[in-house]
Design a protein around this motif. Structure first.
Motif, PDB file in Angstrom:
ATOM      1  N   ASN A  25       0.761  -1.227   0.201  1.00 60.03           N
ATOM      2  CA  ASN A  25      -0.122  -0.092   0.034  1.00 60.03           C
ATOM      3  C   ASN A  25       0.900   1.218  -0.120  1.00 60.03           C
ATOM      4  O   ASN A  25       0.433   2.262  -0.568  1.00 60.03           O
ATOM      5  CB  ASN A  25      -1.054  -0.057   1.246  1.00 60.03           C
ATOM      6  CG  ASN A  25      -2.066  -1.023   1.115  1.00 60.03           C
ATOM      7  OD1 ASN A  25      -2.289  -1.499  -0.145  1.00 60.03           O
ATOM      8  ND2 ASN A  25      -2.804  -1.166   2.286  1.00 60.03           N
ATOM      9  N   ASP A  26       1.924   1.279   0.596  1.00 61.39           N
ATOM     10  CA  ASP A  26       2.633   2.656   0.794  1.00 61.39           C
ATOM     11  C   ASP A  26       4.241   2.545   0.355  1.00 61.39           C
ATOM     12  O   ASP A  26       4.484   3.261  -0.457  1.00 61.39           O
ATOM     13  CB  ASP A  26       2.583   2.932   2.403  1.00 61.39           C
ATOM     14  CG  ASP A  26       1.234   2.986   2.878  1.00 61.39           C
ATOM     15  OD1 ASP A  26       0.363   3.662   1.833  1.00 61.39           O
ATOM     16  OD2 ASP A  26       0.901   2.924   4.180  1.00 61.39           O
ATOM     17  N   LEU A  37       4.230   9.574  -1.074  1.00 66.90           N
ATOM     18  CA  LEU A  37       3.134   8.780  -1.603  1.00 66.90           C
ATOM     19  C   LEU A  37       1.899   9.412  -2.092  1.00 66.90           C
ATOM     20  O   LEU A  37       1.235   9.241  -2.970  1.00 66.90           O
ATOM     21  CB  LEU A  37       2.732   7.749  -0.225  1.00 66.90           C
ATOM     22  CG  LEU A  37       1.379   6.879  -0.566  1.00 66.90           C
ATOM     23  CD1 LEU A  37       1.686   5.666  -1.596  1.00 66.90           C
ATOM     24  CD2 LEU A  37       1.053   6.329   0.746  1.00 66.90           C
ATOM     25  N   GLU A  38       1.776  10.462  -1.339  1.00 66.22           N
ATOM     26  CA  GLU A  38       0.243  11.276  -1.939  1.00 66.22           C
ATOM     27  C   GLU A  38       0.535  11.863  -3.077  1.00 66.22           C
ATOM     28  O   GLU A  38      -0.435  11.869  -3.976  1.00 66.22           O
ATOM     29  CB  GLU A  38       0.199  12.469  -0.787  1.00 66.22           C
ATOM     30  CG  GLU A  38      -0.172  12.119   0.563  1.00 66.22           C
ATOM     31  CD  GLU A  38       1.153  11.381   1.328  1.00 66.22           C
ATOM     32  OE1 GLU A  38       2.018  11.970   1.103  1.00 66.22           O
ATOM     33  OE2 GLU A  38       0.954  10.834   2.347  1.00 66.22           O
ATOM     34  N   LYS A  53      -5.972   0.230  -1.938  1.00 67.64           N
ATOM     35  CA  LYS A  53      -5.356  -0.281  -0.535  1.00 67.64           C
ATOM     36  C   LYS A  53      -6.104  -1.669  -0.337  1.00 67.64           C
ATOM     37  O   LYS A  53      -5.607  -2.261   0.604  1.00 67.64           O
ATOM     38  CB  LYS A  53      -5.589   0.613   0.485  1.00 67.64           C
ATOM     39  CG  LYS A  53      -4.677   2.021   0.491  1.00 67.64           C
ATOM     40  CD  LYS A  53      -4.725   2.797   1.778  1.00 67.64           C
ATOM     41  CE  LYS A  53      -3.934   3.743   1.692  1.00 67.64           C
ATOM     42  NZ  LYS A  53      -2.665   3.606   2.328  1.00 67.64           N
TER      43      LYS A  53
END
Length: 165
Positions: A25-26, A37-38, A53
């Motif tokens: 996920n990250d 990430l954003e 996710k």
């Protein structure tokens, strides 16, 4: 001592699952894209690529379910599911974690590769290799457990050298 080993085995599988979730996920997305990430998720959405996710959450949930099921079987199952047999099943769960991780991470990392022309797959691998190593080591312990199961005397559950006639 048996229960300490069972709890430790379940904790290892749960830790593997949760670590895999964070990587899917990250960590791998941010490392492979080379941006936070954003920013990576925003650019992926702008490029009409998917980011989910749910793959990582599913990986963790399935791993936790397998760990709890294995621990209950090892603690309260039949006497045939003790010792080498329990180790063989535990090793199988960890060994199959590597291909499960690959398929769980494929969607997000494929989107990173489609969005960022100059992406860094080796950077993502820096987070992935511990899981592949754990799976390889589990294969070795599973092979040892399989050998132990093959050489024991039928019906006794004991190795041939210590079986009571």
């Amino acid at each position: 001592m048996r229960y300490i080993l069972i709890v430790s085995g379940a904790a290892i599988v749960i830790a593997y699952s949760l670590y895999g979730m964070f990587v899917v996920n990250d960590l791998a997305v941010a490392a492979a894209s080379g941006v936070p990430l954003e920013t990576a998720v925003a650019e992926m959405k702008a490029a009409d690529q998917t980011y989910s996710k749910l793959d990582g959450i599913g990986f963790a949930a399935f791993g936790i379910l397998l760990a709890l099921s294995w621990s209950l079987l090892a603690a309260f199952g039949s006497k045939n599911f003790r010792g080498p047999m329990a180790l063989l099943f535990w090793s199988g769960i960890l060994f199959l974690g590597a291909p499960a991780y690959f398929f769980a991470a494929f969607g997000n990392l494929n989107s990173v590769g489609d969005t960022f022309y100059d992406w860094y797959p080796d950077a993502a691998f820096q987070y992935e290799w511990p899981m592949y190593l754990a799976s390889a080591l589990a294969l070795l312990s599973g092979a040892g457990a399989a050998v132990a199961l093959l050489v024991r005397k039928p019906g006794t559950g004991l190795p041939p050298t210590t079986a009571i006639a």
